[in-house]
Write a protein that holds these residues in place. Structure first.
Motif, PDB file in Angstrom:
ATOM      1  N   VAL A 196       1.827   6.335  10.330  1.00  0.00           N
ATOM      2  CA  VAL A 196       1.085   5.415   9.179  1.00  0.00           C
ATOM      3  C   VAL A 196       0.316   4.221   9.935  1.00  0.00           C
ATOM      4  CG1 VAL A 196       0.496   4.703   6.660  1.00  0.00           C
ATOM      5  CG2 VAL A 196       2.183   6.904   7.382  1.00  0.00           C
ATOM      6  N   SER A 231      -3.867  10.536  -1.010  1.00  0.00           N
ATOM      7  CA  SER A 231      -4.729   9.771  -1.594  1.00  0.00           C
ATOM      8  C   SER A 231      -4.447   8.212  -0.538  1.00  0.00           C
ATOM      9  CB  SER A 231      -4.794   9.202  -3.157  1.00  0.00           C
ATOM     10  OG  SER A 231      -3.384   9.941  -3.341  1.00  0.00           O
ATOM     11  N   THR A 232      -5.111   7.159  -0.899  1.00  0.00           N
ATOM     12  CA  THR A 232      -4.582   6.146  -0.942  1.00  0.00           C
ATOM     13  C   THR A 232      -4.513   4.944  -1.582  1.00  0.00           C
ATOM     14  OG1 THR A 232      -5.925   5.115   0.709  1.00  0.00           O
ATOM     15  CG2 THR A 232      -5.321   6.394   1.976  1.00  0.00           C
ATOM     16  N   THR A 267      -6.317  -2.335   4.459  1.00  0.00           N
ATOM     17  CA  THR A 267      -6.482  -0.163   5.003  1.00  0.00           C
ATOM     18  C   THR A 267      -5.264   0.504   5.133  1.00  0.00           C
ATOM     19  OG1 THR A 267      -7.627  -0.240   7.051  1.00  0.00           O
ATOM     20  CG2 THR A 267      -8.797  -0.668   4.830  1.00  0.00           C
ATOM     21  N   VAL A 268      -5.171   1.224   4.740  1.00  0.00           N
ATOM     22  CA  VAL A 268      -3.614   2.632   5.379  1.00  0.00           C
ATOM     23  C   VAL A 268      -4.377   3.365   6.048  1.00  0.00           C
ATOM     24  CG1 VAL A 268      -2.839   3.370   3.392  1.00  0.00           C
ATOM     25  CG2 VAL A 268      -1.583   3.418   4.619  1.00  0.00           C
ATOM     26  N   SER A 269      -3.587   4.284   6.714  1.00  0.00           N
ATOM     27  CA  SER A 269      -4.158   5.185   7.222  1.00  0.00           C
ATOM     28  C   SER A 269      -2.831   5.683   8.036  1.00  0.00           C
ATOM     29  CB  SER A 269      -5.661   5.416   8.092  1.00  0.00           C
ATOM     30  OG  SER A 269      -5.133   4.952   9.792  1.00  0.00           O
ATOM     31  N   LYS A 270      -3.110   7.497   8.922  1.00  0.00           N
ATOM     32  CA  LYS A 270      -2.170   8.107   9.157  1.00  0.00           C
ATOM     33  C   LYS A 270      -2.868   9.028  10.315  1.00  0.00           C
ATOM     34  CE  LYS A 270      -1.004  11.382   6.096  1.00  0.00           C
ATOM     35  NZ  LYS A 270      -0.369  12.248   4.899  1.00  0.00           N
ATOM     36  N   CYS A 319       1.401   8.725  -4.499  1.00  0.00           N
ATOM     37  CA  CYS A 319       1.916   7.548  -4.911  1.00  0.00           C
ATOM     38  C   CYS A 319       1.714   6.438  -6.083  1.00  0.00           C
ATOM     39  CB  CYS A 319       0.755   6.565  -3.910  1.00  0.00           C
ATOM     40  SG  CYS A 319       0.981   6.273  -2.614  1.00  0.00           S
ATOM     41  N   SER A 354       1.456  -1.244   0.371  1.00  0.00           N
ATOM     42  CA  SER A 354       0.005  -0.272   0.324  1.00  0.00           C
ATOM     43  C   SER A 354       0.941   1.115   0.274  1.00  0.00           C
ATOM     44  CB  SER A 354      -1.238  -0.216   1.164  1.00  0.00           C
ATOM     45  OG  SER A 354       0.055   0.238   1.946  1.00  0.00           O
ATOM     46  N   CYS A 355       0.432   1.976   0.340  1.00  0.00           N
ATOM     47  CA  CYS A 355       0.957   3.818   0.511  1.00  0.00           C
ATOM     48  C   CYS A 355      -0.135   5.171   0.498  1.00  0.00           C
ATOM     49  CB  CYS A 355       1.732   4.152  -1.741  1.00  0.00           C
ATOM     50  SG  CYS A 355       2.812   5.913  -1.984  1.00  0.00           S
ATOM     51  N   ILE A 356       0.590   6.122   0.756  1.00  0.00           N
ATOM     52  CA  ILE A 356      -0.448   6.612   1.460  1.00  0.00           C
ATOM     53  C   ILE A 356       0.244   8.324   0.961  1.00  0.00           C
ATOM     54  CG2 ILE A 356       0.556   7.358   3.849  1.00  0.00           C
ATOM     55  CD1 ILE A 356      -2.358   7.740   4.407  1.00  0.00           C
TER      56      ILE A 356
END
Length: 126
Positions: A81, A59-60, A71-74, A108, A48-50
């Motif tokens: 992150v 954007s993720t 899922t990814v968040s920060k 990303c 993944s990438c954010i």
């Protein structure tokens, strides 16, 4: 620039883990952060990438094969992150790493990841 992944461990199939990537030496919002993993005997793969939130849109992205489970968040205030991993399978067993290209404003995926943190081991087994 330093990154440190943590939060791995042993989990049963179907379980969840929240992995953390804590950064230091730079302001998280300025940079894109990617997650990768490497299973024994396999090439490392992008997870993944954010994107940067300053200069880009925050954007993720999650690789297609993991959508719906990861899922990814920060949390910029914590310079961290998170990679939320759910419905884990034995094939998710790997060392998980986070990385950044160190270039402000990146969307990303970055062209090249330059700075890598130490990984965290995730083992999915009954």
């Amino acid at each position: 620039v330093q990154l440190q992944a943590s939060g791995g461990g042993l989990v049963q199939p179907g379980g969840s883990l929240r992995l953390s990537c804590t950064v230091s030496g730079f302001t998280l919002d300025y940079y894109a952060i990617g997650w990768f993993r490497q299973a024994p005997g396999k090439e490392h793969e992008g997870v993944s990438c954010i994107s940067s939130s300053d200069g880009s849109d925050g954007s993720t992205y999650v690789v297609e094969s993991l959508k719906g489970r990861f899922t990814v968040s920060k949390d910029a205030a914590k310079n961290t992150v998170y990679l939320h991993t759910n419905s884990l399978k034995p094939e998710d067993t790997a060392v998980y790493y986070c990385a950044t290209d160190g270039r402000p404003g990146t969307t990303c995926p970055p062209v090249r990841y330059t700075y890598w943190g130490q990984g965290t081991q995730v083992t999915v087994s009954s």
